[in-house]
Design a protein around this motif. Structure first.
Motif, mmCIF file in Angstrom:
data_model
loop_
_atom_site.group_PDB
_atom_site.id
_atom_site.type_symbol
_atom_site.label_atom_id
_atom_site.label_comp_id
_atom_site.label_asym_id
_atom_site.label_seq_id
_atom_site.Cartn_x
_atom_site.Cartn_y
_atom_site.Cartn_z
ATOM 1 N N ALA A 59 0.831 -1.205 0.000
ATOM 2 C CA ALA A 59 0.000 0.000 0.000
ATOM 3 C C ALA A 59 0.864 1.253 0.000
ATOM 4 O O ALA A 59 0.577 2.228 -0.715
ATOM 5 C CB ALA A 59 -0.925 -0.015 1.211
ATOM 6 N N VAL A 60 1.954 1.247 0.768
ATOM 7 C CA VAL A 60 2.864 2.398 0.789
ATOM 8 C C VAL A 60 3.526 2.577 -0.572
ATOM 9 O O VAL A 60 3.643 3.687 -1.091
ATOM 10 C CB VAL A 60 3.921 2.217 1.898
ATOM 11 C CG1 VAL A 60 4.984 3.305 1.799
ATOM 12 C CG2 VAL A 60 3.261 2.240 3.266
ATOM 13 N N ARG A 61 3.967 1.453 -1.154
ATOM 14 C CA ARG A 61 4.607 1.530 -2.471
ATOM 15 C C ARG A 61 3.653 2.051 -3.538
ATOM 16 O O ARG A 61 4.009 2.879 -4.371
ATOM 17 C CB ARG A 61 5.101 0.150 -2.884
ATOM 18 C CG ARG A 61 6.013 0.138 -4.108
ATOM 19 C CD ARG A 61 5.838 -1.122 -4.916
ATOM 20 N NE ARG A 61 4.559 -1.134 -5.589
ATOM 21 C CZ ARG A 61 3.843 -2.231 -5.781
ATOM 22 N NH1 ARG A 61 4.248 -3.392 -5.336
ATOM 23 N NH2 ARG A 61 2.688 -2.161 -6.430
ATOM 24 N N ALA A 62 2.410 1.583 -3.510
ATOM 25 C CA ALA A 62 1.427 2.029 -4.495
ATOM 26 C C ALA A 62 1.144 3.525 -4.346
ATOM 27 O O ALA A 62 1.009 4.247 -5.334
ATOM 28 C CB ALA A 62 0.138 1.224 -4.354
ATOM 29 N N GLY A 63 1.074 3.993 -3.101
ATOM 30 C CA GLY A 63 0.870 5.426 -2.894
ATOM 31 C C GLY A 63 2.032 6.245 -3.410
ATOM 32 O O GLY A 63 1.838 7.310 -4.016
ATOM 33 N N SER A 64 3.251 5.761 -3.194
ATOM 34 C CA SER A 64 4.428 6.470 -3.704
ATOM 35 C C SER A 64 4.427 6.498 -5.220
ATOM 36 O O SER A 64 4.791 7.503 -5.830
ATOM 37 C CB SER A 64 5.701 5.792 -3.185
ATOM 38 O OG SER A 64 5.768 5.835 -1.775
ATOM 39 N N GLU A 65 4.016 5.390 -5.852
ATOM 40 C CA GLU A 65 3.958 5.361 -7.308
ATOM 41 C C GLU A 65 2.933 6.344 -7.840
ATOM 42 O O GLU A 65 3.167 7.006 -8.855
ATOM 43 C CB GLU A 65 3.634 3.941 -7.781
ATOM 44 C CG GLU A 65 4.786 2.972 -7.626
ATOM 45 C CD GLU A 65 4.442 1.603 -8.176
ATOM 46 O OE1 GLU A 65 3.242 1.370 -8.453
ATOM 47 O OE2 GLU A 65 5.360 0.792 -8.338
#
Length: 391
Positions: free
Chosen positions: A128-134
């Protein structure tokens, strides 16, 4: 002025290939695709199956079912949040099923079960954190793309009676914007062309380039004499510097090299040129390559240092109907290979054996990238223009 590529417009724009995607924020593209379908789930699924098969087909001395914690971790790196959640649940269920097959004395038991379940939760959170950063990164790229298209507006094919092709390769492949600028402005007094390079990097260089292009688009249309357009550009650069100084910034000494061209109406064999300390354009034709008069003027923003009138003189040069004007920024001529040798622009332009703007620009673009091994130290612009065959 230093720092691949991202945009090509041979009236094609590659940017980075054609950066003409102005839909809403683009969605994340999975890493594995085949025939238009995503197969990013294949890697964690194969890992799940492999760990299960090995654990079931080895002795009790080689229990590796706890390695299944890797499955949601791999999924978190390459899949979406929902897919990661599915693999986290599958890992827990698979662990329970495989571990219960073994006799009680050989089971991994509760501690490893907690490890697998906790790893799955952490993987979901990390995904979820990675997707938000993307999403934020894609949004920032969208803003950068919009900024670049605002500064370097798309030029229609055959615009203002000129065949043209242009390539812009930003050295900053993340921001994808820099200090190089160009434009074609038709008007009642002929067609004007401006190609230049602002000293320095970053948003300050982009601001200066935008200021100069805004003035060029107005003055190039309204002013009758090319010298007056040149004067307006010089004044704009000074005003812009004064504004940045008033803001307390340290780029009050910024300048820009540029070539200002004028194609008078009704005259097909002559081009007016004002060179603000830029490398002279090349005339490329079937008979070879020739350099136009060397620029003996100072860059924009430095006219006060000149001893005479301050502005470079307006020269009129003859251009054959089958010749193409080639203007580049120093990202081309200063591109180095592994041995430190500079890119030989005149020789490479002659080797292209064409005066077609699109073919010429494509040849030079590929040559610069090949020569520098794709590591450009500066923003690079290649701009080729010639009058259309019919007025």
């Amino acid at each position: 002025m230093r720092r691949v590529p991202e945009r090509v417009s041979l009236t094609v724009v590659t940017d980075h290939p054609a950066p003409r995607r102005w839909q809403d924020l683009p969605r994340r593209q999975p890493l594995q695709w085949a025939r238009g379908r995503s197969f990013s789930w294949a890697a964690p699924l194969l890992l799940l199956a492999g760990i299960t098969a090995v654990d079931l087909n080895t002795t009790e001395r080689f229990r590796i079912i706890s390695w299944i914690v890797l499955v949601p971790g791999i999924a978190a790196a390459i899949c979406g949040v929902w897919a990661t959640a599915v693999f986290a649940v599958l890992a827990v269920l698979d662990y329970i099923a495989v571990d219960s097959v073994w006799p009680h004395q050989y089971q991994a038991g509760l501690p490893d079960f907690i490890l697998v379940a906790f790893a799955g939760l952490l993987a979901i959170l990390a995904c979820a954190v990675r997707a938000g950063s993307e999403r934020r990164l894609l949004h920032m790229r969208d803003i950068a793309e919009t900024t670049r298209r605002t500064v370097l507006r798309p030029l229609p094919p055959g615009w203002a009676g000129l065949d043209h092709a242009e390539v812009y390769l930003a050295a900053d492949t993340v921001a994808r914007v820099g200090g190089d600028f160009y434009d074609i402005q038709p008007g009642p007094h002929g067609t004007r062309v401006l190609v230049g390079d602002v000293q320095g990097k970053g948003l300050g260089a982009v601001e200066a380039a935008a200021a100069l292009l805004g003035t060029f688009r107005e003055a190039g249309y309204h002013e009758k004499d090319l010298a007056t357009v040149a004067g307006r550009l010089e004044t704009r650069m000074l005003r812009h510097r004064g504004h940045t100084v008033a803001l307390g910034r340290d780029d009050g000494d910024r300048f820009a090299t540029a070539v200002l061209l004028g194609f008078p109406p009704g005259v097909r064999d002559a081009v007016e040129m004002v060179n603000f300390g830029h490398e002279p354009p090349l005339a490329v034709g079937p008979t070879g390559v020739r350099a136009l008069p060397q620029g003996d003027g100072l860059p924009l923003g430095m006219a006060e240092l000149a001893t005479a009138s301050g502005l470079p003189p307006t020269r009129t040069v003859t251009l054959a109907a089958d010749e193409t004007l080639l203007v580049t920024t120093d990202g081309v001529t200063e591109a180095r290979n592994a041995d430190g040798e500079f890119y030989a622009l005149p020789e490479e332009a002659a080797r292209a054996a064409t005066s077609d703007p699109a073919l010429l620009v494509a040849h030079l673009r590929d040559g610069v990238l090949r020569h520098s091994r794709g590591r450009l130290s500066d923003d690079t612009t290649i701009f080729a223009i010639r009058r259309t065959a019919t007025p």
